[in-house]
Design a protein around this motif. Structure first.
Motif, PDB file in Angstrom:
ATOM      1  N   GLY A 259       8.933   5.100  15.636  1.00  0.00           N
ATOM      2  CA  GLY A 259       8.676   6.450  15.142  1.00  0.00           C
ATOM      3  C   GLY A 259       9.855   7.022  14.381  1.00  0.00           C
ATOM      4  O   GLY A 259       9.680   7.713  13.365  1.00  0.00           O
ATOM      5  N   HIS A 260      11.069   6.739  14.852  1.00  0.00           N
ATOM      6  CA  HIS A 260      12.272   7.235  14.169  1.00  0.00           C
ATOM      7  C   HIS A 260      12.482   6.502  12.847  1.00  0.00           C
ATOM      8  O   HIS A 260      12.861   7.117  11.841  1.00  0.00           O
ATOM      9  N   LEU A 261      12.223   5.187  12.834  1.00  0.00           N
ATOM     10  CA  LEU A 261      12.367   4.436  11.591  1.00  0.00           C
ATOM     11  C   LEU A 261      11.347   4.871  10.547  1.00  0.00           C
ATOM     12  O   LEU A 261      11.622   4.862   9.349  1.00  0.00           O
ATOM     13  N   PHE A 262      10.156   5.268  11.012  1.00  0.00           N
ATOM     14  CA  PHE A 262       9.121   5.687  10.068  1.00  0.00           C
ATOM     15  C   PHE A 262       9.545   6.912   9.274  1.00  0.00           C
ATOM     16  O   PHE A 262       9.168   7.071   8.100  1.00  0.00           O
ATOM     17  N   LEU A 263      10.328   7.780   9.885  1.00  0.00           N
ATOM     18  CA  LEU A 263      10.738   9.024   9.228  1.00  0.00           C
ATOM     19  C   LEU A 263      11.853   8.813   8.211  1.00  0.00           C
ATOM     20  O   LEU A 263      12.161   9.725   7.441  1.00  0.00           O
ATOM     21  N   LEU A 264      12.476   7.617   8.211  1.00  0.00           N
ATOM     22  CA  LEU A 264      13.549   7.357   7.255  1.00  0.00           C
ATOM     23  C   LEU A 264      12.971   7.133   5.862  1.00  0.00           C
ATOM     24  O   LEU A 264      11.932   6.498   5.700  1.00  0.00           O
ATOM     25  N   TYR A 265      13.667   7.664   4.866  1.00  0.00           N
ATOM     26  CA  TYR A 265      13.237   7.508   3.481  1.00  0.00           C
ATOM     27  C   TYR A 265      13.948   6.329   2.831  1.00  0.00           C
ATOM     28  O   TYR A 265      15.085   6.005   3.163  1.00  0.00           O
ATOM     29  N   SER A 266      13.286   5.703   1.873  1.00  0.00           N
ATOM     30  CA  SER A 266      13.908   4.701   1.020  1.00  0.00           C
ATOM     31  C   SER A 266      13.776   5.203  -0.421  1.00  0.00           C
ATOM     32  O   SER A 266      12.717   5.054  -1.043  1.00  0.00           O
ATOM     33  N   SER A 267      14.832   5.829  -0.922  1.00  0.00           N
ATOM     34  CA  SER A 267      14.855   6.495  -2.229  1.00  0.00           C
ATOM     35  C   SER A 267      13.644   7.415  -2.340  1.00  0.00           C
ATOM     36  O   SER A 267      13.497   8.333  -1.558  1.00  0.00           O
ATOM     37  N   SER A 268      12.766   7.186  -3.296  1.00  0.00           N
ATOM     38  CA  SER A 268      11.609   8.069  -3.483  1.00  0.00           C
ATOM     39  C   SER A 268      10.312   7.417  -3.020  1.00  0.00           C
ATOM     40  O   SER A 268       9.221   7.859  -3.387  1.00  0.00           O
ATOM     41  N   LEU A 269      10.431   6.361  -2.201  1.00  0.00           N
ATOM     42  CA  LEU A 269       9.236   5.620  -1.811  1.00  0.00           C
ATOM     43  C   LEU A 269       8.494   6.256  -0.650  1.00  0.00           C
ATOM     44  O   LEU A 269       7.354   5.923  -0.391  1.00  0.00           O
TER      45      LEU A 269
ATOM     46  N   VAL B 174       0.836  -1.206   0.000  1.00  0.00           N
ATOM     47  CA  VAL B 174       0.000   0.000   0.000  1.00  0.00           C
ATOM     48  C   VAL B 174       0.867   1.252   0.000  1.00  0.00           C
ATOM     49  O   VAL B 174       0.597   2.225  -0.714  1.00  0.00           O
ATOM     50  N   VAL B 175       1.935   1.233   0.794  1.00  0.00           N
ATOM     51  CA  VAL B 175       2.811   2.405   0.888  1.00  0.00           C
ATOM     52  C   VAL B 175       3.660   2.556  -0.381  1.00  0.00           C
ATOM     53  O   VAL B 175       3.781   3.654  -0.930  1.00  0.00           O
ATOM     54  N   VAL B 176       4.231   1.458  -0.862  1.00  0.00           N
ATOM     55  CA  VAL B 176       5.154   1.526  -1.993  1.00  0.00           C
ATOM     56  C   VAL B 176       4.436   1.889  -3.288  1.00  0.00           C
ATOM     57  O   VAL B 176       4.882   2.747  -4.059  1.00  0.00           O
ATOM     58  N   PHE B 177       3.297   1.252  -3.525  1.00  0.00           N
ATOM     59  CA  PHE B 177       2.597   1.438  -4.804  1.00  0.00           C
ATOM     60  C   PHE B 177       1.423   2.411  -4.716  1.00  0.00           C
ATOM     61  O   PHE B 177       0.632   2.504  -5.652  1.00  0.00           O
ATOM     62  N   ARG B 178       1.302   3.114  -3.574  1.00  0.00           N
ATOM     63  CA  ARG B 178       0.240   4.108  -3.383  1.00  0.00           C
ATOM     64  C   ARG B 178      -1.141   3.496  -3.616  1.00  0.00           C
ATOM     65  O   ARG B 178      -2.020   4.112  -4.235  1.00  0.00           O
ATOM     66  N   LEU B 179      -1.337   2.291  -3.128  1.00  0.00           N
ATOM     67  CA  LEU B 179      -2.625   1.627  -3.273  1.00  0.00           C
ATOM     68  C   LEU B 179      -3.648   2.233  -2.326  1.00  0.00           C
ATOM     69  O   LEU B 179      -3.289   2.854  -1.317  1.00  0.00           O
ATOM     70  N   PRO B 180      -4.945   2.081  -2.607  1.00  0.00           N
ATOM     71  CA  PRO B 180      -5.969   2.607  -1.698  1.00  0.00           C
ATOM     72  C   PRO B 180      -5.872   1.967  -0.322  1.00  0.00           C
ATOM     73  O   PRO B 180      -5.497   0.799  -0.185  1.00  0.00           O
ATOM     74  N   LEU B 181      -6.243   2.726   0.686  1.00  0.00           N
ATOM     75  CA  LEU B 181      -6.173   2.231   2.057  1.00  0.00           C
ATOM     76  C   LEU B 181      -7.104   1.030   2.265  1.00  0.00           C
ATOM     77  O   LEU B 181      -6.850   0.185   3.128  1.00  0.00           O
ATOM     78  N   GLU B 182      -8.158   0.959   1.464  1.00  0.00           N
ATOM     79  CA  GLU B 182      -9.112  -0.154   1.589  1.00  0.00           C
ATOM     80  C   GLU B 182      -8.478  -1.512   1.310  1.00  0.00           C
ATOM     81  O   GLU B 182      -9.055  -2.550   1.676  1.00  0.00           O
TER      82      GLU B 182
END
Length: 447
Positions: free
Chosen positions: A181-191, A115-123
């Motif tokens: 919470g700290h890991l959530f703020l880390l970026y993986s390239s443009s994802l 859902v996060v990587v491919f911007r899929l709907p939350l549903e």
């Protein structure tokens, strides 16, 4: 000689359930923070024109509606799989109620990552919840763990051993929540945010699944001889902490009282926690990802304080009193939560919940002592299913009450939760009045 000995000890530890719990809970604590922040982000632009709600109230309604549907699916779908897996476990396949749910954990975590990587709907997460539920989910996994723990411990030490497992579970959750919470703020390239956090969570669940399949070993402690059992009973009477041995005929009144107390307490705790994750996102708290992680860590800290409470209190009070202490702790803390308007007040309220996790493992311990080992798995699973059925009622009820009271008293649901906790103390108090008579009668019969 030292090195081979250490290797043998390490191999013995790896065959136990604890490494699986560490990896599963660490992965779950990372996932919980990620899901909370993803839901907040996706619900930021929710609108309800017909309801004339403000932007923040619209976000709160959208978030609470999502969690209501998501949690209802998680509670409804495991019912039949949990019964089937529990029966398989009681027929000798003790690892099945652990390995199958872990596969569901892995697939649901992978779903949020997609859902996060491919911007899929939350549903899409509703589908992930269905997969998680059909695998048995927590409804099967936790009774499976507790069954292994029960079989691997003596009756006298069972409450302490179960609470030790809760301590490990909470300690790992504390660590995972602090870093989530700290890991959530880390970026993986443009994802974007959360990708690295979810990758780590998914890998941890994969490792726990592989561990349960290839390394986990089922261990059962044999029941003591009758003479040893009698000696243990007399010693326990002297200390004031009398274990309840499995009777020849199951005492249904005791079982009903324990089930009633567990359901009422689960309604109180589950209803409050259901709303708490949404409550901290609104003003005046408006938590960030880091604060969400710290808040989850505060919840996990209760595992540690509850374990210490069991160690201290069980020397001078019975299991029934332990349950009442835990319920009183939760009732006071969640009542204070009703009036929280700042972050420091939230932590003060949570500090009153020091012993809130004592009741459920103690109730499970008492239930496991009421039935023979061959029925332990199905009994604990039946309790878990009862809690699931209760969730089908209290989740939508607490959600709708929260939405209706959002403008004038958002903390009303926490006050309602406190009332349910007090109601849950009634059957336990009745049980406490019945047990002394029963034990005295059994001792006269024994003489």
């Amino acid at each position: 000689m030292v090195l081979p000995s250490l290797c043998l000890k390490a191999a013995a530890v790896l065959r136990q359930i604890e490494p699986i719990l560490v990896m599963e809970q660490l992965g779950s604590s990372l996932y919980d923070t990620a899901l909370q922040m993803v839901v907040k982000d996706r619900c930021a632009n929710a609108t309800y024109p017909d309801a004339h709600l403000s932007k923040e109230d619209s976000q709160q309604k959208a978030m609470s509606d999502f969690y209501m549907i998501y949690n209802l699916i998680i509670r409804l779908t495991p019912i039949l799989p949990a019964v089937l897996l529990a029966r398989l476990g009681d027929r000798g396949w003790r690892k099945v109620p652990i390995t199958v749910p872990l596969s569901g954990y892995l697939l649901s975590r992978l779903g949020l990552l997609l859902v996060v990587v491919f911007r899929l709907p939350l549903e899409v997460m509703f589908g992930a919840a269905v997969v998680f539920g059909l695998s048995g989910g927590f409804c099967t996994f936790w009774p499976g763990v507790m069954t292994l723990v029960s079989l691997g411990s003596t009756t006298t030490d069972r409450s302490k051993v179960m609470m030790r497992v809760e301590l490990l579970y909470g300690s790992v959750g504390l660590v995972g929540s602090l870093v989530s919470g700290h890991l959530f703020l880390l970026y993986s390239s443009s994802l974007g945010n959360g990708t690295i956090l979810l990758i780590v969570s998914t890998l941890l669940h994969l490792l726990s699944l592989l561990h349960s399949i290839f390394l986990l070993q089922v261990k059962q402690v044999p029941n003591p001889e009758p003479e040893e059992e009698e000696d243990c009973h007399v010693l326990s009477d002297a200390s004031g902490d009398v274990p309840m041995e499995a009777p020849a005929g199951i005492n249904m009144v005791t079982m009903v009282l324990l089930f009633a107390a567990a359901v009422l307490y689960d309604v109180a705790v589950g209803g409050a926690i259901e709303i708490l994750g949404v409550f901290v996102m609104k003003e005046p708290l408006s938590w960030t990802a880091t604060q969400v992680g710290y808040g989850n860590a505060a919840g996990c800290m209760i595992f540690l304080t509850s374990f210490l409470g069991v160690i201290v209190f069980r020397r001078c009070v019975s299991d029934v009193m332990l349950i009442l202490i835990g319920m009183l702790s939760f009732a006071s803390g969640i009542f204070f939560m009703s009036f929280v308007t700042a972050t420091y007040m939230f932590y003060l309220a949570r500090s009153l919940n020091l012993f809130a996790l004592i009741p459920m493992p103690t109730i499970r311990s008492l239930l496991s002592q009421q039935v023979p080992a061959s029925s332990c798995g199905i009994t604990l699973t039946s309790l878990q299913l009862s809690l699931k059925f209760a969730g089908l009622a209290y989740i939508p009820a607490f959600t709708k009450i929260y939405q209706r009271t959002l403008n004038w008293f958002p903390g009303f649901v926490f006050m309602l939760s406190s009332i349910f906790t007090v109601l849950g103390m009634i059957p336990i108090s009745i049980l406490g009045c019945r047990l002394p008579r029963r034990r005295q009668y059994e001792r006269i019969q024994g003489d």
